[in-house]
Design a protein around this motif. Structure first.
Motif, PDB file in Angstrom:
ATOM      1  N   GLY A 110      -0.147  11.613   3.099  1.00 44.45           N
ATOM      2  CA  GLY A 110      -0.334  10.188   2.784  1.00 44.45           C
ATOM      3  C   GLY A 110      -1.775   9.750   2.987  1.00 44.45           C
ATOM      4  N   MET A 111      -2.673  10.728   3.132  1.00 45.57           N
ATOM      5  CA  MET A 111      -4.077  10.424   3.400  1.00 45.57           C
ATOM      6  C   MET A 111      -4.903  10.750   2.156  1.00 45.57           C
ATOM      7  N   GLY A 112      -5.946   9.966   1.931  1.00 49.70           N
ATOM      8  CA  GLY A 112      -6.840  10.224   0.808  1.00 49.70           C
ATOM      9  C   GLY A 112      -8.265  10.366   1.288  1.00 49.70           C
TER      10      GLY A 112
ATOM     11  N   GLY B 185       0.815  -1.229   0.000  1.00 51.30           N
ATOM     12  CA  GLY B 185       0.000   0.000   0.000  1.00 51.30           C
ATOM     13  C   GLY B 185       0.841   1.267   0.000  1.00 51.30           C
ATOM     14  N   ASN B 186       2.170   1.092  -0.080  1.00 50.06           N
ATOM     15  CA  ASN B 186       3.031   2.273   0.074  1.00 50.06           C
ATOM     16  C   ASN B 186       3.166   3.130  -1.189  1.00 50.06           C
ATOM     17  N   THR B 187       2.858   2.564  -2.372  1.00 48.60           N
ATOM     18  CA  THR B 187       3.011   3.397  -3.582  1.00 48.60           C
ATOM     19  C   THR B 187       1.976   4.516  -3.585  1.00 48.60           C
TER      20      THR B 187
ATOM     21  N   GLY C 203      -3.550   6.148   2.868  1.00 52.06           N
ATOM     22  CA  GLY C 203      -3.189   5.784   1.496  1.00 52.06           C
ATOM     23  C   GLY C 203      -2.972   4.287   1.332  1.00 52.06           C
ATOM     24  N   CYS C 204      -2.399   3.651   2.358  1.00 54.56           N
ATOM     25  CA  CYS C 204      -2.101   2.217   2.224  1.00 54.56           C
ATOM     26  C   CYS C 204      -3.386   1.399   2.112  1.00 54.56           C
ATOM     27  N   VAL C 205      -4.399   1.792   2.861  1.00 60.47           N
ATOM     28  CA  VAL C 205      -5.683   1.084   2.807  1.00 60.47           C
ATOM     29  C   VAL C 205      -6.339   1.342   1.447  1.00 60.47           C
TER      30      VAL C 205
ATOM     31  N   ALA D 289      14.541   8.865   5.565  1.00 63.16           N
ATOM     32  CA  ALA D 289      14.803   8.821   4.118  1.00 63.16           C
ATOM     33  C   ALA D 289      15.080   7.412   3.603  1.00 63.16           C
ATOM     34  N   THR D 290      15.647   6.544   4.443  1.00 61.02           N
ATOM     35  CA  THR D 290      16.026   5.218   3.943  1.00 61.02           C
ATOM     36  C   THR D 290      14.861   4.232   3.961  1.00 61.02           C
ATOM     37  N   GLY D 291      13.723   4.646   4.503  1.00 66.08           N
ATOM     38  CA  GLY D 291      12.567   3.750   4.570  1.00 66.08           C
ATOM     39  C   GLY D 291      11.850   3.665   3.237  1.00 66.08           C
ATOM     40  N   ASP D 292      10.778   2.890   3.211  1.00 64.75           N
ATOM     41  CA  ASP D 292      10.066   2.682   1.940  1.00 64.75           C
ATOM     42  C   ASP D 292       9.428   3.981   1.448  1.00 64.75           C
TER      43      ASP D 292
ATOM     44  N   LYS E 123      25.177   3.277   8.334  1.00 60.42           N
ATOM     45  CA  LYS E 123      25.633   2.468   7.202  1.00 60.42           C
ATOM     46  C   LYS E 123      24.564   2.445   6.098  1.00 60.42           C
ATOM     47  N   ARG E 124      23.305   2.230   6.525  1.00 58.38           N
ATOM     48  CA  ARG E 124      22.215   2.186   5.547  1.00 58.38           C
ATOM     49  C   ARG E 124      22.045   3.550   4.868  1.00 58.38           C
ATOM     50  N   LEU E 125      22.247   4.610   5.673  1.00 60.13           N
ATOM     51  CA  LEU E 125      22.106   5.965   5.124  1.00 60.13           C
ATOM     52  C   LEU E 125      23.189   6.219   4.061  1.00 60.13           C
TER      53      LEU E 125
ATOM     54  N   ALA F  17       8.173  13.961   7.251  1.00 61.16           N
ATOM     55  CA  ALA F  17       8.517  13.049   8.354  1.00 61.16           C
ATOM     56  C   ALA F  17       7.840  11.709   8.100  1.00 61.16           C
ATOM     57  N   VAL F  18       8.641  10.714   7.769  1.00 62.78           N
ATOM     58  CA  VAL F  18       8.103   9.371   7.507  1.00 62.78           C
ATOM     59  C   VAL F  18       8.920   8.330   8.279  1.00 62.78           C
ATOM     60  N   THR F  19       9.128   8.626   9.551  1.00 63.42           N
ATOM     61  CA  THR F  19       9.817   7.655  10.402  1.00 63.42           C
ATOM     62  C   THR F  19       8.739   6.747  10.974  1.00 63.42           C
ATOM     63  N   SER F  20       9.163   5.599  11.461  1.00 61.65           N
ATOM     64  CA  SER F  20       8.202   4.782  12.196  1.00 61.65           C
ATOM     65  C   SER F  20       8.505   4.968  13.682  1.00 61.65           C
TER      66      SER F  20
ATOM     67  N   GLY G 185       3.662   9.752   9.177  1.00 60.11           N
ATOM     68  CA  GLY G 185       3.865   8.574  10.017  1.00 60.11           C
ATOM     69  C   GLY G 185       2.558   8.145  10.667  1.00 60.11           C
ATOM     70  N   TYR G 186       2.529   6.907  11.111  1.00 62.78           N
ATOM     71  CA  TYR G 186       1.391   6.435  11.889  1.00 62.78           C
ATOM     72  C   TYR G 186       1.905   5.558  13.016  1.00 62.78           C
ATOM     73  N   PRO G 187       1.641   5.857  14.289  1.00 63.38           N
ATOM     74  CA  PRO G 187       0.913   7.035  14.724  1.00 63.38           C
ATOM     75  C   PRO G 187       1.688   8.309  14.421  1.00 63.38           C
TER      76      PRO G 187
ATOM     77  N   VAL H  71      17.735  12.156   6.525  1.00 63.08           N
ATOM     78  CA  VAL H  71      17.992  11.791   7.927  1.00 63.08           C
ATOM     79  C   VAL H  71      17.476  10.383   8.196  1.00 63.08           C
ATOM     80  N   ALA H  72      18.296   9.578   8.851  1.00 60.83           N
ATOM     81  CA  ALA H  72      17.887   8.270   9.394  1.00 60.83           C
ATOM     82  C   ALA H  72      18.911   7.931  10.480  1.00 60.83           C
ATOM     83  N   ARG H  73      18.623   6.935  11.324  1.00 63.05           N
ATOM     84  CA  ARG H  73      19.549   6.659  12.444  1.00 63.05           C
ATOM     85  C   ARG H  73      20.685   5.722  12.066  1.00 63.05           C
TER      86      ARG H  73
HETATM   87  P1  NDP Z   1      10.197   2.058   7.154  1.00 68.65           P
HETATM   88  O1  NDP Z   1      10.395   1.241   8.381  1.00 68.65           O
HETATM   89  O2  NDP Z   1      10.472   1.477   5.826  1.00 68.65           O
HETATM   90  O3  NDP Z   1      11.083   3.415   7.276  1.00 68.65           O
HETATM   91  C1  NDP Z   1      11.212   4.149   8.453  1.00 68.65           C
HETATM   92  C2  NDP Z   1      12.358   5.113   8.270  1.00 68.65           C
HETATM   93  O4  NDP Z   1      12.457   5.970   9.411  1.00 68.65           O
HETATM   94  C3  NDP Z   1      13.719   4.454   8.109  1.00 68.65           C
HETATM   95  O5  NDP Z   1      14.504   5.277   7.237  1.00 68.65           O
HETATM   96  C4  NDP Z   1      14.300   4.537   9.532  1.00 68.65           C
HETATM   97  O6  NDP Z   1      15.709   4.434   9.435  1.00 68.65           O
HETATM   98  C5  NDP Z   1      13.816   5.916   9.930  1.00 68.65           C
HETATM   99  N1  NDP Z   1      13.673   6.198  11.354  1.00 68.65           N
HETATM  100  C6  NDP Z   1      13.035   5.470  12.290  1.00 68.65           C
HETATM  101  N2  NDP Z   1      13.092   6.097  13.477  1.00 68.65           N
HETATM  102  C7  NDP Z   1      13.763   7.260  13.280  1.00 68.65           C
HETATM  103  C8  NDP Z   1      14.135   8.348  14.117  1.00 68.65           C
HETATM  104  N3  NDP Z   1      13.842   8.355  15.426  1.00 68.65           N
HETATM  105  N4  NDP Z   1      14.820   9.399  13.578  1.00 68.65           N
HETATM  106  C9  NDP Z   1      15.128   9.394  12.265  1.00 68.65           C
HETATM  107  N5  NDP Z   1      14.797   8.390  11.411  1.00 68.65           N
HETATM  108  C10 NDP Z   1      14.127   7.331  11.917  1.00 68.65           C
HETATM  109  O7  NDP Z   1       8.697   2.592   7.231  1.00 68.65           O
HETATM  110  P2  NDP Z   1       7.724   3.040   6.039  1.00 68.65           P
HETATM  111  O8  NDP Z   1       8.462   3.938   5.121  1.00 68.65           O
HETATM  112  O9  NDP Z   1       7.029   1.851   5.492  1.00 68.65           O
HETATM  113  O10 NDP Z   1       6.653   3.876   6.891  1.00 68.65           O
HETATM  114  C11 NDP Z   1       7.043   5.087   7.537  1.00 68.65           C
HETATM  115  C12 NDP Z   1       5.897   5.628   8.386  1.00 68.65           C
HETATM  116  O11 NDP Z   1       4.753   5.857   7.565  1.00 68.65           O
HETATM  117  C13 NDP Z   1       5.413   4.688   9.493  1.00 68.65           C
HETATM  118  O12 NDP Z   1       5.083   5.465  10.639  1.00 68.65           O
HETATM  119  C14 NDP Z   1       4.144   4.070   8.931  1.00 68.65           C
HETATM  120  O13 NDP Z   1       3.242   3.650   9.941  1.00 68.65           O
HETATM  121  C15 NDP Z   1       3.600   5.231   8.149  1.00 68.65           C
HETATM  122  N6  NDP Z   1       2.723   4.803   7.067  1.00 68.65           N
HETATM  123  C16 NDP Z   1       1.664   5.616   6.775  1.00 68.65           C
HETATM  124  C17 NDP Z   1       0.802   5.271   5.774  1.00 68.65           C
HETATM  125  C18 NDP Z   1      -0.357   6.141   5.420  1.00 68.65           C
HETATM  126  O14 NDP Z   1      -1.259   5.629   4.781  1.00 68.65           O
HETATM  127  N7  NDP Z   1      -0.355   7.443   5.753  1.00 68.65           N
HETATM  128  C19 NDP Z   1       0.973   4.025   5.018  1.00 68.65           C
HETATM  129  C20 NDP Z   1       2.170   3.307   5.311  1.00 68.65           C
HETATM  130  C21 NDP Z   1       3.006   3.687   6.325  1.00 68.65           C
HETATM  131  P3  NDP Z   1      16.622   4.090  10.729  1.00 68.65           P
HETATM  132  O15 NDP Z   1      16.026   2.859  11.360  1.00 68.65           O
HETATM  133  O16 NDP Z   1      17.989   3.947  10.179  1.00 68.65           O
HETATM  134  O17 NDP Z   1      16.498   5.296  11.614  1.00 68.65           O
END
Ligand code: NDP
Length: 330
Positions: A246-248, A112-114, A275-277, A145-148, A172-174, A204-207, A226-228, A167-169
């Motif tokens: 990311g909301m529709g 659902g991430n696209t 958006g994912c739903v 940034a390194t997340g999906d 190496k991945r960054l 901001a798209v961290t988890s 992000g969610y939450p 930014v990511a933590r």
């Molecule tokens: P990923 O786990 O793929 O990516 C998370 C990213 O955040 C990684 O780059 C991670 O890298 C980084 N990260 C995590 N914690 C921190 C921190 N404290 N400071 C800086 N960077 C951080 O997640 P997704 O991309 O799949 O999803 C991201 C967010 O979006 C989630 O909260 C998810 O619930 C939400 N989401 C929302 C949707 C919507 O419909 N609105 C749908 C799908 C997801 P590192 O670990 O190196 O820090």
């Protein structure tokens, strides 16, 4: 949710959290949604994994979480559902690796991430237009940034903004991620505070709930997808323009059967959804039950543009701008 089903006074949060591990993944309600294009109605199921944000980040819960995701997938498979979307927590846990799901020969899964990423970037572009911000002259910071979702946004805006900040933590991945941006103007750091003051736009798209934005530029546009949610309007300077991305919104509406919807989310308008739903609904309307989004870091602009076009065709559009204070202007 538990309270909604029992129709009793709300349980304290602590008590709800203590009950969660005892619920097996299961379908909570059906959802019926209509397309504005073909007038067709489709019916789906909302399957809850009962994974909490706390257990998502706890290593000790990893085995249980994987089992929960697989059990939830089995509920979908048993119900012969042609297309299932994983949703935020589930996709983070699997890192989009659909091969970890139970072997089956019916129904497809997608993260659902696209569509989520497409709605985020559409929000950024529309927000810049609305506020007369020249996106080509703006510096864009992506937290996570390194997340999906983060990497999808980074690739989308490559060459479209004056500078990217990542930014990511995990250092190496960054560093490996940055290799994909050679030839573009960018900066990367594990310390967000170093880059925030330069950013005109922040996604901001961290988890993680630990995100802090100090020294934000005056008038910066900030998207929390992000969610939450990690950010609130009160935690930012008054001039910052925060919206939840990311909301529709489903123009022709949707209903949950039975009607539990009011117990789930507190959106400022009806028919807003993540958006994912929505990605699964869009694929179902278009008769495309396929694993549209899978793996982490694979989302590219062409597919974001395509899924957004299909979504708009069926009346699923970017949600109006809002944050915890309500709809813009707030
Ligand atoms: P990923 O786990 O793929 O990516 C998370 C990213 O955040 C990684 O780059 C991670 O890298 C980084 N990260 C995590 N914690 C921190 C921190 N404290 N400071 C800086 N960077 C951080 O997640 P997704 O991309 O799949 O999803 C991201 C967010 O979006 C989630 O909260 C998810 O619930 C939400 N989401 C929302 C949707 C919507 O419909 N609105 C749908 C799908 C997801 P590192 O670990 O190196 O820090």
């Amino acid at each position: 949710m538990v309270n909604g089903i029992r129709d009793q006074p709300p349980l304290p949060e602590k008590e709800i959290k203590s009950l969660f591990p005892y619920f097996p993944p299961r379908s909570l309600f059906d959802i019926e949604v209509a397309s504005t294009s073909c007038g067709r109605k489709i019916r789906g199921k909302y399957i809850e994994t009962f994974i909490t944000p706390d257990s998502l980040i706890s290593i000790g819960h990893a085995k249980d979480n994987l089992k929960r995701v697989c059990d939830a997938a089995r509920v979908s498979i048993r119900n012969h559902i042609p297309i299932t979307t994983l949703g935020g927590f589930t996709s983070i846990f699997l890192e989009g690796d659909l091969d970890l799901l139970p072997v089956h020969d019916c129904g497809k899964f997608t993260s659902g991430n696209t569509l989520t990423a497409a709605l985020i970037v559409k929000g950024v572009i529309d927000g810049c237009n609305l506020l007369n911000v020249n996106i080509g002259q703006s510096q864009l910071l992506i937290l996570g940034a390194t997340g999906d979702l983060g990497s999808a946004c980074a690739h989308y805006f490559k060459g479209k903004v004056s500078k990217l900040h990542f930014v990511a933590r995990n250092q190496k991945r960054l560093a490996m991620f940055c290799d994909q941006f050679n030839g573009y103007d960018f900066a990367a750091s594990c310390n967000a505070a170093e880059l925030i003051p330069d950013a005109d736009i922040i996604i901001a798209v961290t988890s993680s709930s630990e995100v802090r934005l100090d020294n934000v530029k005056t008038g910066a546009i900030i998207v929390d997808a992000g969610y939450p949610k990690s950010l609130s309007a009160a935690s930012l300077p008054k001039e910052a323009k925060l919206f939840y991305g990311g909301m529709g919104i489903v123009k022709a509406g949707y209903t949950s059967i039975p009607d539990y919807h009011r117990y789930f989310y507190n959106f400022p308008l009806p028919f807003i959804a993540h958006g994912c739903v929505l990605e699964a609904m869009v694929l179902a309307f278009d008769n495309r039950p396929e694993s549209y989004s899978s793996g982490r870091g694979n989302i590219r602009k062409e597919k974001m543009d395509e899924i957004l076009d299909i979504a708009y065709k069926h009346g699923i559009e970017r949600a109006p701008f809002y944050n915890d204070k309500g709809l813009w202007p707030v």
